[in-house]
Scaffold this motif. Structure first.
Motif, PDB file in Angstrom:
ATOM      1  N   TYR A  46      -8.010 -16.318  14.251  1.00 12.98           N
ATOM      2  CA  TYR A  46      -7.785 -14.875  14.244  1.00 12.98           C
ATOM      3  C   TYR A  46      -9.060 -14.120  13.877  1.00 12.98           C
ATOM      4  CZ  TYR A  46      -3.114 -16.818  13.543  1.00 12.98           C
ATOM      5  OH  TYR A  46      -1.976 -17.566  13.639  1.00 12.98           O
ATOM      6  N   CYS A  47      -9.237 -12.965  14.479  1.00 12.40           N
ATOM      7  CA  CYS A  47     -10.343 -12.088  14.097  1.00 12.40           C
ATOM      8  C   CYS A  47      -9.999 -11.446  12.763  1.00 12.40           C
ATOM      9  CB  CYS A  47     -10.563 -11.020  15.165  1.00 12.40           C
ATOM     10  SG  CYS A  47     -11.909  -9.883  14.774  1.00 12.40           S
ATOM     11  N   ILE A  48     -10.815 -11.655  11.752  1.00 12.09           N
ATOM     12  CA  ILE A  48     -10.496 -11.188  10.397  1.00 12.09           C
ATOM     13  C   ILE A  48     -10.769  -9.703  10.204  1.00 12.09           C
ATOM     14  CG2 ILE A  48     -10.886 -13.462   9.395  1.00 12.09           C
ATOM     15  CD1 ILE A  48     -13.599 -12.390   8.371  1.00 12.09           C
ATOM     16  N   LEU A  49     -11.190  -9.015  11.264  1.00 11.90           N
ATOM     17  CA  LEU A  49     -11.448  -7.580  11.150  1.00 11.90           C
ATOM     18  C   LEU A  49     -10.162  -6.754  11.225  1.00 11.90           C
ATOM     19  CD1 LEU A  49     -14.671  -7.328  13.343  1.00 11.90           C
ATOM     20  CD2 LEU A  49     -14.476  -7.601  10.863  1.00 11.90           C
ATOM     21  N   ARG A  50      -9.038  -7.439  11.114  1.00 11.09           N
ATOM     22  CA  ARG A  50      -7.727  -6.785  11.062  1.00 11.09           C
ATOM     23  C   ARG A  50      -6.892  -7.525  10.027  1.00 11.09           C
ATOM     24  NH1 ARG A  50      -4.867  -2.120  12.377  1.00 11.09           N
ATOM     25  NH2 ARG A  50      -2.713  -2.613  12.876  1.00 11.09           N
ATOM     26  N   PRO A  51      -6.859  -7.064   8.754  1.00  6.19           N
ATOM     27  CA  PRO A  51      -6.199  -7.820   7.682  1.00  6.19           C
ATOM     28  C   PRO A  51      -4.676  -7.880   7.832  1.00  6.19           C
ATOM     29  CG  PRO A  51      -7.762  -6.224   6.789  1.00  6.19           C
ATOM     30  CD  PRO A  51      -7.564  -5.878   8.231  1.00  6.19           C
ATOM     31  N   THR A  52      -4.174  -9.007   8.322  1.00  3.79           N
ATOM     32  CA  THR A  52      -2.739  -9.259   8.380  1.00  3.79           C
ATOM     33  C   THR A  52      -2.473 -10.628   7.754  1.00  3.79           C
ATOM     34  OG1 THR A  52      -2.980 -10.134  10.628  1.00  3.79           O
ATOM     35  CG2 THR A  52      -2.345  -7.814  10.427  1.00  3.79           C
ATOM     36  N   THR A  53      -1.203 -11.035   7.704  1.00  2.76           N
ATOM     37  CA  THR A  53      -0.771 -12.149   6.854  1.00  2.76           C
ATOM     38  C   THR A  53      -1.605 -13.417   6.980  1.00  2.76           C
ATOM     39  OG1 THR A  53       1.492 -11.305   6.892  1.00  2.76           O
ATOM     40  CG2 THR A  53       1.184 -13.593   6.231  1.00  2.76           C
ATOM     41  N   ASP A 113      -6.836  -1.673   3.639  1.00  4.44           N
ATOM     42  CA  ASP A 113      -7.059  -2.346   2.358  1.00  4.44           C
ATOM     43  C   ASP A 113      -5.780  -3.079   1.970  1.00  4.44           C
ATOM     44  OD1 ASP A 113      -7.565  -3.171  -0.213  1.00  4.44           O
ATOM     45  OD2 ASP A 113      -8.431  -1.273  -0.878  1.00  4.44           O
ATOM     46  N   SER A 114      -5.757  -4.389   2.210  1.00  2.00           N
ATOM     47  CA  SER A 114      -4.538  -5.166   1.969  1.00  2.00           C
ATOM     48  C   SER A 114      -4.151  -5.212   0.495  1.00  2.00           C
ATOM     49  CB  SER A 114      -4.715  -6.591   2.502  1.00  2.00           C
ATOM     50  OG  SER A 114      -5.743  -7.276   1.793  1.00  2.00           O
ATOM     51  N   THR A 115      -5.096  -4.936  -0.406  1.00  2.00           N
ATOM     52  CA  THR A 115      -4.794  -4.997  -1.839  1.00  2.00           C
ATOM     53  C   THR A 115      -3.859  -3.867  -2.273  1.00  2.00           C
ATOM     54  OG1 THR A 115      -6.732  -3.678  -2.485  1.00  2.00           O
ATOM     55  CG2 THR A 115      -7.035  -6.055  -2.286  1.00  2.00           C
ATOM     56  N   LEU A 116      -3.787  -2.791  -1.482  1.00  2.00           N
ATOM     57  CA  LEU A 116      -2.934  -1.654  -1.845  1.00  2.00           C
ATOM     58  C   LEU A 116      -1.450  -2.000  -1.742  1.00  2.00           C
ATOM     59  CD1 LEU A 116      -4.830   1.288  -0.082  1.00  2.00           C
ATOM     60  CD2 LEU A 116      -4.919   0.609  -2.494  1.00  2.00           C
ATOM     61  N   ILE A 117      -1.116  -3.009  -0.952  1.00  2.00           N
ATOM     62  CA  ILE A 117       0.288  -3.394  -0.784  1.00  2.00           C
ATOM     63  C   ILE A 117       0.897  -3.812  -2.120  1.00  2.00           C
ATOM     64  CG2 ILE A 117       1.826  -5.079   0.316  1.00  2.00           C
ATOM     65  CD1 ILE A 117      -0.145  -5.120   2.671  1.00  2.00           C
TER      66      ILE A 117
END
Length: 391
Positions: free
Chosen positions: A12-19, A276-280
């Motif tokens: 996966y391209c890590i420029l899109r933070p998903t699971t 920003d995945s940390t906001l979840i």
């Protein structure tokens, strides 16, 4: 482990933070924290919402430095399966060749990891046909089981298998010759959240009043996700509670909102996708009840252990979920509230039970938090290093 280099081939391209991307990045971060040299290699895929490369560390909440290598692929989200396969094979073959010559002179132990069987074909071929020169090890991260030729070949030729859960391991044993010593379980580890705030502070940050009865879901959003439709059905039955959903592109959120309006479901909130995945984490901490209600229509429930479940367990808030084979390594009646699968009515009844019986909710939440402490990326990284050293 200064003499260890771990190369993680992410599909996966890590420029899109998903699971799955978040998992790969956090595992890399944890291994780097143990002193290993880490290089995460990924294909470039153009997406409208790509984050900037310089923001990778902050958007993923990384604590340690490690290398990321972007492969010069020309892929788009709608690229065909064969286009993706051909470009990734070329890119990973070229990178494996570079690693081959580097490994000869480095004096370090090289280990390849990937959750994608096809991505491991190049390093496995080098290892198979140049055994006297190519001394590296290969570990396949098997989150599910596919009984096809490529999958079986990768399993049989890998030095180790990082299986998601016990049910995955047992299913693999039936289709490939992998003995017990070559397995290590993943169990969906979570970060050690050192900066968690109180529920009150989390609600202040996301703009939710303390008086609201809040049900939170932080998984994939979309009308093609049966889990989401079931939770929306439960929301329609529980008008007195607020149901909050994180994630989803603008177009997806718009469609889900229209769906809710047509069905007069007004007690729902949507955050949209967060770079920003940390906001979840704030939304998970703010919940009165956290929901994971995945189904056999969306997932292979025999093998799939949603990453969000262990995230939920670590919050100290009660969790509601079905009882599927893939979760039985960790979940039980002392740390989550089980409800019947594929039934919005039973889901709604379970949510109401946890909202009204706060003693039960607190007891489950406290045990869940305690159990989650054994499932950190830090502890898993220690096990991975030990596992690698024995290969």
């Amino acid at each position: 482990m200064k003499n260890l280099k771990v190369i993680i081939y992410s599909p996966y391209c890590i420029l899109r933070p998903t699971t799955n991307r978040i998992f790969d990045m956090r595992m890399s971060d944890a291994l780097a924290g143990k002193g290993a040299e880490i290089s995460l290699v990924y294909p470039y895929t153009y997406m409208k919402e790509n984050i900037r490369k310089k923001d990778i560390a902050s958007c993923y909440g990384l604590e340690h430095k490690f290398k990321t290598r972007l492969l010069p692929t020309v892929l788009f989200e709608n690229s065909s399966k064969w286009m993706r396969f051909m470009q990734m094979m070329l890119a990973y073959s070229f990178h494996s060749m570079i690693m081959f010559f580097e490994n000869i002179f480095s004096g370090k132990k090289y280990v390849f990891f990937s959750r994608d069987a096809k991505s491991l074909i190049p390093p496995l071929l080098f290892k198979k046909y140049l055994p006297f020169l190519c001394k590296w090890k290969v570990v396949f991260m098997a989150a599910e089981v596919k009984n096809n030729r490529t999958y079986r070949w990768v399993l049989n030729n890998s030095d180790g298998v990082f299986a998601g859960v016990t049910s995955t391991k047992e299913a693999i044993k039936k289709i490939a010759k992998v003995d017990e010593s070559r397995f290590l379980l993943s169990l969906a580890p979570v970060p050690v959240y050192k900066n968690d705030v109180s529920k009150t502070e989390a609600r202040n940050r996301i703009g939710i009043a303390d008086s609201e009865k809040l049900v939170v879901y932080t998984g994939k959003l979309g009308l093609d996700v049966q889990e989401v439709l079931y939770i929306l059905d439960a929301a329609a039955l529980l008008k007195e509670y607020v149901f909050l959903f994180t994630g989803g592109r603008e177009s997806v959120v718009r469609k889900v909102k229209t769906y809710c309006q047509e069905r007069h479901i007004s007690n729902v909130m949507f955050t949209g996708f967060m770079d920003d995945s940390t906001l979840i984490r704030n939304y998970q901490l703010a919940a009165d009840v956290l929901v994971s209600y995945y189904t056999s229509r969306d997932h292979m429930v025999e093998f799939n252990y949603p990453q969000k479940i262990n995230e939920y367990l670590s919050t100290g808030n009660p969790v509601i979920t079905p009882n599927f084979p893939a979760t039985q390594d960790v979940l039980n009646e002392t740390n989550v509230f089980f409800v019947k699968e594929d039934s919005p009515q039973h889901l709604a009844q379970g949510i109401r039970k946890l909202m009204e019986d706060r003693i039960l909710a607190r007891m489950l939440a406290e045990q869940a938090k305690k159990d989650s402490e054994k499932l950190s990326f830090e502890s898993r990284a220690t096990e991975i290093i030990r596992f690698i050293s024995q290969l």
